[in-house]
Design an enzyme around this catalytic site. Structure first.
Site, PDB file in Angstrom:
ATOM      1  N   HIS A   2      -3.614  -5.667  13.763  1.00 26.60           N
ATOM      2  CA  HIS A   2      -4.515  -4.869  12.921  1.00 26.60           C
ATOM      3  C   HIS A   2      -3.705  -3.923  12.034  1.00 26.60           C
ATOM      4  O   HIS A   2      -4.038  -3.712  10.877  1.00 26.60           O
ATOM      5  CB  HIS A   2      -5.495  -4.075  13.794  1.00 26.60           C
ATOM      6  CG  HIS A   2      -6.500  -4.954  14.466  1.00 26.60           C
ATOM      7  ND1 HIS A   2      -7.850  -4.917  14.176  1.00 26.60           N
ATOM      8  CD2 HIS A   2      -6.353  -5.928  15.394  1.00 26.60           C
ATOM      9  CE1 HIS A   2      -8.482  -5.816  14.917  1.00 26.60           C
ATOM     10  NE2 HIS A   2      -7.595  -6.437  15.667  1.00 26.60           N
ATOM     11  N   ASP A  53     -10.654   0.176   9.949  1.00 22.32           N
ATOM     12  CA  ASP A  53     -10.745  -1.144  10.582  1.00 22.32           C
ATOM     13  C   ASP A  53     -12.190  -1.395  10.990  1.00 22.32           C
ATOM     14  O   ASP A  53     -12.815  -0.547  11.657  1.00 22.32           O
ATOM     15  CB  ASP A  53      -9.833  -1.114  11.822  1.00 22.32           C
ATOM     16  CG  ASP A  53      -9.572  -2.487  12.389  1.00 22.32           C
ATOM     17  OD1 ASP A  53     -10.536  -3.268  12.521  1.00 22.32           O
ATOM     18  OD2 ASP A  53      -8.409  -2.766  12.717  1.00 22.32           O
TER      19      ASP A  53
END
Ligand code: UDP
Length: 477
Positions: free
Chosen positions: A38, A131
């Protein structure tokens, strides 16, 4: 909303946006979920923003940031929030569910404190790029009157499937053998992400992936690490409902367009790569001869699976370089190390440098989205051996849609047997089918480069994002 006035900005996207108006440069807080897969793409996108005159502050999580090495991101500032487990992170929590519960609560509080602190600084933030796993960050952004951009580190095909699950347009547990979702090729139920096709297997993660969409209607932008041609149908469908921009593949520039000088790696590593040893070992191997094996930063193989893979690699007789994280090395058969002179086992490697090395023949991968995009962008054929989550869906796309690899199919005990491993390696390295796959890999490699290069669709979308951001900031003054 506050904006800060930058120095004279030479970026054409911003300069050209509105002649006569003062040039504003925005300040973005970039918040990835604390995992390598990520952080990498969001950090890479951040570099593209900095290139366009945006100030970026990366928001890390205390427990995770402590464990990172090679922190080489000088153009980006770093601040931290807490997941509630400053010493140990997920490993210190009693369960994944407990970790997520605590993180979502403490993370939201500490992000609000940080935004409050930065609001009083000389460069207050304008936008939170968060995110998609952490939708609460958008609520914090909106509470402070900031803009919000959702960033997806998974494919748009996966987004499409999860969105259908979130909207209950997919009945769970799955009852059909095949599905045809809008914008998607026909999917067998078993090709859906594991959280759907094994409904109930990880309730904590299932909650995370479907809740990504809970407040997305409040987002000012939705950014996805993919490129249009790769997932045209899924993107065309999602763009009708979201302000979506595809801005990928988010790889260090020197592997694609080479416009960011010296941008050769992502900049942070959860584990220390033994780069010199890996590259030296590859250097004297014949062109296209080495199988690279890695299952990313999180996946865990069973002991039985590790053993089958070990003997499959040895029996195949090819050179191989296998990443086995320290925590996983105990699963190797006792008599394996030493029996195969053709293999190098490392705890972590500089994956991009390995993928681009001319000795490389193919990549046996778990099909994490970053590994998939990296191999695709570097023209490396794949042996897809997905284990869970969206890896299953990525593997389907790799084999059936992009045709850049084969799939190592597991047996009824969900183990990929040694014969299957040797067969897949031979298929890629020695057959006509393998040659076709290599040709397709090169085709996608060229497309990926064109998309991020000057004037490519992903490059234009990134510039558009910055231009719109600058407009929104200017308008709110
Ligand atoms: N990676 C690396 N060295 C390794 C293994 C992986 O640098 O030895 C990097 C890889 O390049 C990728 C990331 O770690 O960017 C893994 O992300 P991915 O989405 O493929 O898998 P995940 O770890 O999220 O399962």
């Amino acid at each position: 909303m506050q904006c800060w006035e930058g120095e004279e900005n030479t970026n054409p996207g911003i300069q050209g946006m509105d002649k006569g108006r003062k040039n504003y440069v925005a300040h973005c807080l970039v918040l990835p979920y604390p995992a390598q897969g990520h952080i990498n793409p969001m950090l890479q996108f951040s570099k593209r923003l900095v290139q366009r005159g945006v100030k970026v502050t990366l928001i890390t999580v205390v427990s995770n940031w402590k464990t990172m090495s090679n922190k080489n991101i000088t153009s980006i500032e770093v601040e931290s929030i807490s997941d509630g487990y400053d010493d140990g992170g997920l490993a210190a929590a009693e369960s994944l569910e407990a970790y997520i519960d605590t993180f979502w609560r403490v993370g939201s509080e500490t992000l609000a404190e940080l935004v409050h602190k930065l609001a009083g600084s000389s460069h207050p933030p304008d936008c939170v790029i968060y995110d998609a796993f952490m939708p609460w960050a958008l609520d914090v952004a909106k509470k402070f009157g900031l803009l919000g951009a959702t960033f997806f580190t998974q494919s748009c095909s996966t987004n499409n499937i999860y969105l259908h699950a979130y909207k209950k347009l997919l009945e769970l547990p799955l009852s059909q053998t095949e599905y045809l979702l809008p914008g998607m090729p026909k999917f067998a139920a078993e090709d859906f992400p594991s959280f759907l096709n094994k409904y109930g297997s990880y309730p904590g993660f299932f909650g995370v992936v479907v809740n990504q969409f809970a407040n997305i209607y409040k987002a000012d932008w939705v950014l996805a690490n993919t490129f249009y041609e790769l997932e045209q149908g899924a993107v065309d469908w999602l763009v009708k409902i979201w302000p979506l921009k595809t801005i990928g593949p988010c790889l260090p520039s020197m592997y694609l367009d080479k416009r960011l000088q010296d941008d050769k790696d992502y900049g942070v590593n959860m584990y220390n790569p033994n780069s010199e040893a890996c590259i030296k070992w590859l250097d004297d191997k014949p062109k296209g001869s080495v199988v690279y094996v890695s299952f990313g930063s999180m996946a865990e193989l069973s002991e039985e699976q590790t053993e089958e893979l070990a003997w499959g690699l040895r029996d195949g007789g090819n050179y191989f370089i296998w990443v086995i994280r320290d925590s996983e090395q105990g699963k190797l058969p006792k008599d394996f190390v030493g029996t195969s002179e053709k293999g190098l086992i490392v705890a972590w490697c500089p994956q991009l440098q390995v993928l681009i090395h001319e000795a490389l023949g193919c990549f046996l991968t778990h099909c994490g989205w970053n590994s998939t995009l990296e191999a695709l962008s570097l023209g490396v054929p794949l042996i897809a051996m997905p284990l869970w989550t969206d890896q299953i869906t990525n593997a389907k796309l790799v084999r059936d849609v992009w045709k850049i690899g084969v799939k190592a199919v597991a047996d009824e005990k969900e183990i990929v047997r040694r014969e299957t491993i040797t067969h897949c390696i031979k298929e890629i390295l020695e057959t006509e089918k393998g040659n076709e796959i290599k040709k397709n890999s090169i085709k996608w490699k060229n497309l990926a480069k064109n998309y991020v290069d000057e004037g490519g669709n992903s490059d234009k979308s990134t510039t558009e994002f910055v231009t719109e951001l600058a407009h929104r900031c200017a308008a709110s003054k």
